[in-house]
Design a protein around this motif. Sequence first.
Motif, PDB file in Angstrom:
ATOM      1  N   VAL A   1      19.782-114.140-109.221  1.00 48.85           N
ATOM      2  CA  VAL A   1      18.608-115.020-109.107  1.00 48.85           C
ATOM      3  C   VAL A   1      18.763-116.201-110.071  1.00 48.85           C
ATOM      4  CG1 VAL A   1      16.094-115.145-109.406  1.00 48.85           C
ATOM      5  CG2 VAL A   1      17.121-113.098-108.408  1.00 48.85           C
ATOM      6  N   SER A   2      19.227-115.882-111.283  1.00 50.69           N
ATOM      7  CA  SER A   2      19.415-116.914-112.283  1.00 50.69           C
ATOM      8  C   SER A   2      20.441-117.951-111.804  1.00 50.69           C
ATOM      9  CB  SER A   2      19.857-116.229-113.583  1.00 50.69           C
ATOM     10  OG  SER A   2      20.463-117.120-114.423  1.00 50.69           O
ATOM     11  N   ALA A   3      21.549-117.472-111.209  1.00 48.71           N
ATOM     12  CA  ALA A   3      22.588-118.392-110.714  1.00 48.71           C
ATOM     13  C   ALA A   3      22.049-119.258-109.577  1.00 48.71           C
ATOM     14  CB  ALA A   3      23.805-117.603-110.244  1.00 48.71           C
ATOM     15  N   LEU A   4      21.219-118.664-108.728  1.00 44.82           N
ATOM     16  CA  LEU A   4      20.639-119.391-107.591  1.00 44.82           C
ATOM     17  C   LEU A   4      19.833-120.598-108.095  1.00 44.82           C
ATOM     18  CD1 LEU A   4      20.279-118.968-104.463  1.00 44.82           C
ATOM     19  CD2 LEU A   4      18.061-117.979-105.020  1.00 44.82           C
ATOM     20  N   PHE A   5      18.964-120.349-109.089  1.00 46.39           N
ATOM     21  CA  PHE A   5      18.120-121.437-109.577  1.00 46.39           C
ATOM     22  C   PHE A   5      18.900-122.395-110.481  1.00 46.39           C
ATOM     23  CE2 PHE A   5      14.811-118.322-108.399  1.00 46.39           C
ATOM     24  CZ  PHE A   5      14.207-119.114-107.427  1.00 46.39           C
ATOM     25  N   SER A   6      19.970-121.888-111.104  1.00 45.99           N
ATOM     26  CA  SER A   6      20.816-122.771-111.896  1.00 45.99           C
ATOM     27  C   SER A   6      21.467-123.801-110.973  1.00 45.99           C
ATOM     28  CB  SER A   6      21.869-121.937-112.630  1.00 45.99           C
ATOM     29  OG  SER A   6      22.881-122.752-113.096  1.00 45.99           O
ATOM     30  N   GLY A   7      21.930-123.340-109.797  1.00 52.42           N
ATOM     31  CA  GLY A   7      22.501-124.254-108.794  1.00 52.42           C
ATOM     32  C   GLY A   7      21.456-125.259-108.344  1.00 52.42           C
TER      33      GLY A   7
END
Length: 395
Positions: free
Chosen positions: A142-148
Motif C-alpha cells: 500500500v505504501s509503495a502504491l501511494f509513493s508511486g
Amino acid sequence: MFSINTTNTYGSVTKTLHWLTALLILTAFPLGILANNAGFGTGEEIAQKAWLFSLHKTVGVTVFFTALARILWAITQKKPRPLHPDNTLEVFAAEAVHWLLYISMLMVPLSGWLHHAASVGFAPILWPFGQSLPLVPKSEAVSALFSGGHFVFTKLLLAAIALHIAGALKHLVIDKDQTLQRMLPGLAKIAPLPAQPHSKKPILAAIAVYAVAMTLGAWIGLASHGDHEHDKLAEVSSDWVVTEGTLAITLSQFGNDITGTFTDWRAAISFDPKTGSGHADVTINIASLTLGSLSTQALGADFFDAAAHPTAKFTAEITPNGDDYDASGSLTIKGVERPVTLPFTLEITEGSAVMKADVTLSRLDFGIGANMPDEASLKFPVRVSIELTASQSDT
Ligand code: HEM
Ligand code: HEM
C-alpha cells in the motif's frame, strides 16, 4: 464587500487563500526534494533527513487542510468571468489548469499522507494527532502504491504550476491586462464583463489527465515494490519442520519503536521431547527484511550490508532450563560471530510444537550502524522476537 468574489474580480478571502496555498506548496516542494535527496550515512545525516521529512510532511498536511478550506470557500463564491472570452482556447487552457491545480492541491498531500500512514517508522508529522489513518493498513504494498502516486502527482503539479505562472505572465507582459492584478491586493479596474456559457470541457480534461496520472502512479508504485523481491533460501529438511513462524526485530529510532520482519528464513531443528535437548541451525535471508520506510536503508552497507553478507546464521545446542529451554550457540550477522543464548518456551501437543523467544541484542556488537556510535537517533538495543510452530516429520 471586498471579501467576496464578484463576476469581475476576486475577493480578499479568495486572494488570501490563493497566495497562502501557493506559498505553502512552494515551500513543501523544495523540502520534499531536499529530504528525498539527503544522505543517510551518518547519525547526523539521518537526523537531518528525518527533520527535513518531518517538516515536509507537516507543511504538506497544512496544504491539504488549507486547500480544503479554499475549495469549500470557492464553492460559495462567484467565479470572475474571463477577460478575453473570445479566445476560447486560452479560456479552456486556463480553466483546465485551474482544475488540475485544484485536484493536485488535494491529491498531492493526500497521496503523501497515505504513503506515510501505510509505512512503518521514520520522520513523524509534527503534530499530536497520530501518524496512522483509519482504514490504512501498515503495508509495504500500500505504501509503495501511494509513493508511486505521490511521485507522479508532484510532477504533474509542477507542470500545472509552470503553465499557470506562464499564463499569468503572458497576461501581464503580452496582453498587459488586469488578470494578475485581480488576484493581487487592491482593486482591479475592470469594466463589467459579459456572462459566458458554462463549459464542462476543462474539468473533464483535467479529470482525464488525472486518471492517466493515477494509472501511471500505481504502475510505478507497484513496479518499485517488486524491486524488493529477492532470491529465496533453499528449503531444509530436518526432524522438525517449521510450518509457520515470524522472526521480528524491534528497534528504537528517534524515540519511536519500529518493528520489522524477516520474511525468509529456514530452520533445521532436531529435538528430543523426552530429554529436552537438541540442535538448531537457522539461516536468515537478510534481503527479506521489511522495515517500513527504513527497509532500503537497513539493507545498505552501513547497516546489514545485504550485498556483502546476504545471510545471518544461528547455530545452537538446545538444553532444558527449568520448565523452559535455552538455545546456546553462535550468531553470525554481517560476518561478525558472537555467542548468544536464546531462552525460549515450548508447548508440545501431539507432534506439534509452538516455540516463543525474545532476546535483546546490541546492534554495535555486530557492527550495524557502526558509524552511529551514539544512541541519539538509533538506540543500541534491538529486540528479536521469534514465534514458530513446528511439526515432527514422519521420516
Ligand atoms: C502539497 C504538498 C506536497 C508537495 C508539493 C510534495 C512534494 C514532494 C516532492 C517534490 C517530493 C520528492 C519526490 C521525488 O522527486 O521523488 C516528495 C517526496 C515525499 N513526500 Fe511529499 N509533498 C507534499 C505533501 C506530502 C505529505 C502531506 C506527506 C506525508 C504526510 C509527504 C510525504 C512524502 C514522502 C514520504 C516523500 C518521499 C518519497 C517517497 O518515499 O515516495 N508529502 N514530496
Ligand atoms: C503554486 C501554487 C498555485 C496554485 C495551486 C494556484 C492555483 C490557482 C487556482 C486554482 C486559481 C483559480 C482561482 C479560482 O477559480 O478560485 C488560480 C488563479 C490565479 N492564479 Fe494561481 N496558483 C498558484 C500560484 C500562482 C502564482 C505563482 C501566480 C502568479 C505568478 C498565480 C496567479 C494567478 C492568477 C493571476 C489567477 C487568476 C486567474 C484568472 O483570473 O483567470 N498563481 N490559481
